[in-house]
Design a protein around this motif. Structure first.
Motif, mmCIF file in Angstrom:
data_model
loop_
_atom_site.group_PDB
_atom_site.id
_atom_site.type_symbol
_atom_site.label_atom_id
_atom_site.label_comp_id
_atom_site.label_asym_id
_atom_site.label_seq_id
_atom_site.Cartn_x
_atom_site.Cartn_y
_atom_site.Cartn_z
ATOM 1 N N SER A 138 0.804 -1.229 0.000
ATOM 2 C CA SER A 138 0.000 0.000 0.000
ATOM 3 C C SER A 138 0.835 1.276 0.000
ATOM 4 C CB SER A 138 -0.950 0.009 1.210
ATOM 5 O OG SER A 138 -0.220 0.067 2.431
ATOM 6 N N LEU A 139 2.161 1.161 0.175
ATOM 7 C CA LEU A 139 3.015 2.365 0.245
ATOM 8 C C LEU A 139 2.820 3.323 -0.929
ATOM 9 C CD1 LEU A 139 6.485 1.214 1.641
ATOM 10 C CD2 LEU A 139 5.207 3.229 2.366
ATOM 11 N N PRO A 140 2.831 2.844 -2.189
ATOM 12 C CA PRO A 140 2.719 3.781 -3.319
ATOM 13 C C PRO A 140 1.363 4.485 -3.403
ATOM 14 C CG PRO A 140 3.550 1.638 -4.044
ATOM 15 C CD PRO A 140 3.066 1.461 -2.647
ATOM 16 N N LEU A 141 0.392 4.024 -2.619
ATOM 17 C CA LEU A 141 -0.943 4.627 -2.679
ATOM 18 C C LEU A 141 -1.024 5.932 -1.890
ATOM 19 C CD1 LEU A 141 -3.201 1.451 -2.264
ATOM 20 C CD2 LEU A 141 -2.214 2.425 -4.355
ATOM 21 N N HIS A 142 0.040 6.283 -1.179
ATOM 22 C CA HIS A 142 0.006 7.476 -0.325
ATOM 23 C C HIS A 142 0.411 8.756 -1.055
ATOM 24 C CE1 HIS A 142 -0.479 5.514 3.739
ATOM 25 N NE2 HIS A 142 -0.206 4.468 2.967
ATOM 26 N N PHE A 143 0.847 8.652 -2.314
ATOM 27 C CA PHE A 143 1.375 9.833 -3.006
ATOM 28 C C PHE A 143 1.235 9.638 -4.499
ATOM 29 C CE2 PHE A 143 4.771 6.785 -2.270
ATOM 30 C CZ PHE A 143 5.337 6.649 -3.534
ATOM 31 N N VAL A 144 1.551 10.690 -5.251
ATOM 32 C CA VAL A 144 1.709 10.550 -6.703
ATOM 33 C C VAL A 144 2.952 11.333 -7.107
ATOM 34 C CG1 VAL A 144 0.032 12.437 -7.141
ATOM 35 C CG2 VAL A 144 0.675 10.862 -8.993
ATOM 36 N N ASN A 145 3.810 10.683 -7.877
ATOM 37 C CA ASN A 145 5.040 11.317 -8.380
ATOM 38 C C ASN A 145 4.795 11.853 -9.786
ATOM 39 O OD1 ASN A 145 6.702 10.840 -6.167
ATOM 40 N ND2 ASN A 145 7.255 8.791 -6.870
ATOM 41 N N LEU A 146 5.068 13.137 -9.995
ATOM 42 C CA LEU A 146 4.883 13.754 -11.303
ATOM 43 C C LEU A 146 6.236 14.043 -11.937
ATOM 44 C CD1 LEU A 146 2.158 14.250 -9.731
ATOM 45 C CD2 LEU A 146 1.822 16.160 -11.265
ATOM 46 N N PRO A 147 6.296 14.053 -13.287
ATOM 47 C CA PRO A 147 7.562 14.378 -13.953
ATOM 48 C C PRO A 147 7.922 15.847 -13.734
ATOM 49 C CG PRO A 147 5.795 14.109 -15.570
ATOM 50 C CD PRO A 147 5.226 13.708 -14.242
ATOM 51 N N GLU B 43 -7.759 10.519 1.141
ATOM 52 C CA GLU B 43 -8.358 11.825 0.830
ATOM 53 C C GLU B 43 -7.585 12.926 1.559
ATOM 54 O OE1 GLU B 43 -10.797 15.368 1.201
ATOM 55 O OE2 GLU B 43 -10.092 14.095 2.851
ATOM 56 N N SER B 44 -7.087 12.622 2.750
ATOM 57 C CA SER B 44 -6.275 13.590 3.497
ATOM 58 C C SER B 44 -4.904 13.774 2.847
ATOM 59 C CB SER B 44 -6.102 13.118 4.947
ATOM 60 O OG SER B 44 -7.354 12.938 5.577
ATOM 61 N N ASP B 45 -4.268 12.656 2.477
ATOM 62 C CA ASP B 45 -2.936 12.726 1.873
ATOM 63 C C ASP B 45 -2.912 13.578 0.610
ATOM 64 O OD1 ASP B 45 -1.526 11.256 3.713
ATOM 65 O OD2 ASP B 45 -1.325 9.452 2.479
ATOM 66 N N LEU B 46 -3.950 13.475 -0.196
ATOM 67 C CA LEU B 46 -3.878 14.192 -1.479
ATOM 68 C C LEU B 46 -4.019 15.704 -1.300
ATOM 69 C CD1 LEU B 46 -6.918 15.019 -2.710
ATOM 70 C CD2 LEU B 46 -6.960 12.603 -3.270
ATOM 71 N N HIS B 47 -4.269 16.152 -0.052
ATOM 72 C CA HIS B 47 -4.268 17.586 0.240
ATOM 73 C C HIS B 47 -2.903 18.092 0.728
ATOM 74 C CE1 HIS B 47 -8.628 17.189 -0.093
ATOM 75 N NE2 HIS B 47 -8.625 18.497 -0.277
ATOM 76 N N GLN B 48 -1.934 17.178 0.959
ATOM 77 C CA GLN B 48 -0.597 17.590 1.387
ATOM 78 C C GLN B 48 0.217 17.870 0.134
ATOM 79 O OE1 GLN B 48 2.659 17.774 1.591
ATOM 80 N NE2 GLN B 48 3.471 16.351 3.098
ATOM 81 N N PRO B 49 0.661 19.122 -0.066
ATOM 82 C CA PRO B 49 1.306 19.472 -1.333
ATOM 83 C C PRO B 49 2.432 18.537 -1.767
ATOM 84 C CG PRO B 49 0.797 21.468 -0.139
ATOM 85 C CD PRO B 49 0.428 20.328 0.776
ATOM 86 N N LEU B 50 3.274 18.085 -0.838
ATOM 87 C CA LEU B 50 4.405 17.260 -1.259
ATOM 88 C C LEU B 50 4.037 15.782 -1.391
ATOM 89 C CD1 LEU B 50 7.524 18.974 0.333
ATOM 90 C CD2 LEU B 50 6.573 19.175 -1.964
ATOM 91 N N HIS B 51 2.750 15.458 -1.285
ATOM 92 C CA HIS B 51 2.277 14.118 -1.674
ATOM 93 C C HIS B 51 1.783 14.112 -3.118
ATOM 94 C CE1 HIS B 51 2.313 11.467 1.978
ATOM 95 N NE2 HIS B 51 2.793 12.620 2.413
ATOM 96 N N VAL B 52 1.711 15.287 -3.723
ATOM 97 C CA VAL B 52 1.386 15.405 -5.159
ATOM 98 C C VAL B 52 2.480 16.292 -5.732
ATOM 99 C CG1 VAL B 52 -0.389 15.983 -6.854
ATOM 100 C CG2 VAL B 52 -1.067 15.280 -4.545
ATOM 101 N N ALA B 53 3.647 15.681 -5.949
ATOM 102 C CA ALA B 53 4.834 16.486 -6.240
ATOM 103 C C ALA B 53 5.761 15.717 -7.178
ATOM 104 C CB ALA B 53 5.528 16.868 -4.926
ATOM 105 N N TYR B 54 7.018 16.120 -7.195
ATOM 106 C CA TYR B 54 7.947 15.604 -8.209
ATOM 107 C C TYR B 54 8.544 14.256 -7.808
ATOM 108 C CZ TYR B 54 7.671 20.344 -10.004
ATOM 109 O OH TYR B 54 7.215 21.540 -10.497
ATOM 110 N N GLY B 55 8.638 13.367 -8.805
ATOM 111 C CA GLY B 55 9.247 12.065 -8.568
ATOM 112 C C GLY B 55 10.753 12.120 -8.412
ATOM 113 N N PHE B 56 11.409 13.100 -9.095
ATOM 114 C CA PHE B 56 12.879 13.086 -9.113
ATOM 115 C C PHE B 56 13.474 13.303 -7.725
ATOM 116 C CE2 PHE B 56 12.490 17.671 -9.295
ATOM 117 C CZ PHE B 56 13.638 18.132 -8.681
ATOM 118 N N ASP B 57 12.749 14.024 -6.825
ATOM 119 C CA ASP B 57 13.255 14.194 -5.456
ATOM 120 C C ASP B 57 12.314 13.542 -4.429
ATOM 121 O OD1 ASP B 57 11.122 15.931 -5.208
ATOM 122 O OD2 ASP B 57 12.326 17.692 -4.679
#
Length: 295
Positions: free
Chosen positions: A60-69, A126-140
């Motif tokens: 379930s770890l990858p479900l907590h965030f999304v990495n964007l290019p 639903e809470s995680d997707l409101h944290q800015p750095l959980h919807v952020a860049y994959g490179f870092d």
């Protein structure tokens, strides 16, 4: 990226469900309470972070965030394919699963001995997707590989942790859910128009649910791009060349305090709206008659 510690921190994940429950009416709270028998929504909201660190929960770890290019200018569905699911898809899918459970599904169990229930995952993601750095860049890895120090908070090690809990602890102290809730309540009273505008205009269909979750994630990415990497007043974002380490100043914490309050409130207000959506689906499936309170 998923932090070493705690998305929105333990305290943020406790308080977001408190905000949500305040938004519901008594009948709606009773329907949700069927699932929280013997526990509470705050405990269930924290659980997926703990579960993700168990052997059985690693999936379930990858479900907590999304990495964007790095060249992304907005969150788009293509960044969260079914083959590589992320926090946005997870929030939608666990909402659908909770809809399918209806008024009389098995109550949630608090504890990491088994997989958290749909309501627990829905509340958390639903809470995680409101944290800015959980919807952020994959490179870092959402700021996880950006070392950071804060002389007022020795537990902060990287930029991701600053946004998970560092800023919250700056204005609310450590592990003080009641104080944080008081601060959020006061902000909500003083900003009633902003709070009302946080709700998705119409949340009646699955299509609208997907659109809402995607839009809320896109807000987070906007703040990740434009705010999180600005380390001094008047600077441009230093996404590609952050100081090493980033020194988190009083200015940085103060400057971002209201934004963090706003994101926590938005997560709570919108969680309530998602729960209202679920309850409306249950009522429609049930012929609109039975509630948990009657059952």
């Amino acid at each position: 990226g998923f932090g070493g510690a705690r998305a929105w921190g333990h305290t943020g994940h406790q308080v977001i469900p408190m905000v949500a429950l305040q938004q519901l009416n008594e009948e709606q709270r009773a329907a949700v309470a069927h699932y929280t028998t013997g526990t509470n929504l705050s405990a269930l909201g924290v659980l997926p972070d703990v579960y993700a660190r168990t052997r059985d929960g690693r999936w379930s770890l990858p479900l907590h965030f999304v990495n964007l290019p790095r060249d992304a200018d907005a969150y788009r569905a293509k960044y969260c394919p079914a083959t590589d699911p992320c926090v946005v898809r997870a929030a939608v899918n666990f909402t659908r699963l909770f809809v399918a459970e209806g008024y009389h599904g098995p109550p949630c169990v608090d504890g990491v001995q088994r997989q958290p229930c749909s309501l627990s995952f829905l509340t958390h993601f639903e809470s995680d997707l409101h944290q800015p750095l959980h919807v952020a860049y994959g490179f870092d890895r959402g700021g996880n590989t950006v070392p950071a120090t804060d002389e007022t908070n020795a537990s902060v090690r990287n930029l991701h942790e600053v946004w998970d809990y560092g800023i919250i602890e700056h204005f609310s102290g450590a592990n003080n859910a009641q104080k944080l809730l008081t601060i959020l309540d006061k902000w909500m009273r003083m900003n009633a128009d902003k709070v009302a505008a946080m709700r998705w205009q119409n949340l009646d269909t699955d299509e609208q649910l997907v659109a809402a979750m995607s839009s809320w994630a896109n807000e987070s990415f906007y703040y990740a791009r434009t705010v999180a990497y600005v380390f001094a007043a008047g600077d441009e974002p230093r996404i590609d060349d952050p100081p090493d380490p980033v020194v988190i100043t009083k200015w940085y914490n103060d400057h971002n305090t209201e934004l963090v309050i706003e994101r926590l409130v938005a997560a709570g207000v919108r969680l309530a709206q998602v729960l209202e959506y679920v309850l409306a689906q249950w009522a429609a499936d049930d012929g609109g008659t039975t509630t948990a309170a009657d059952a």
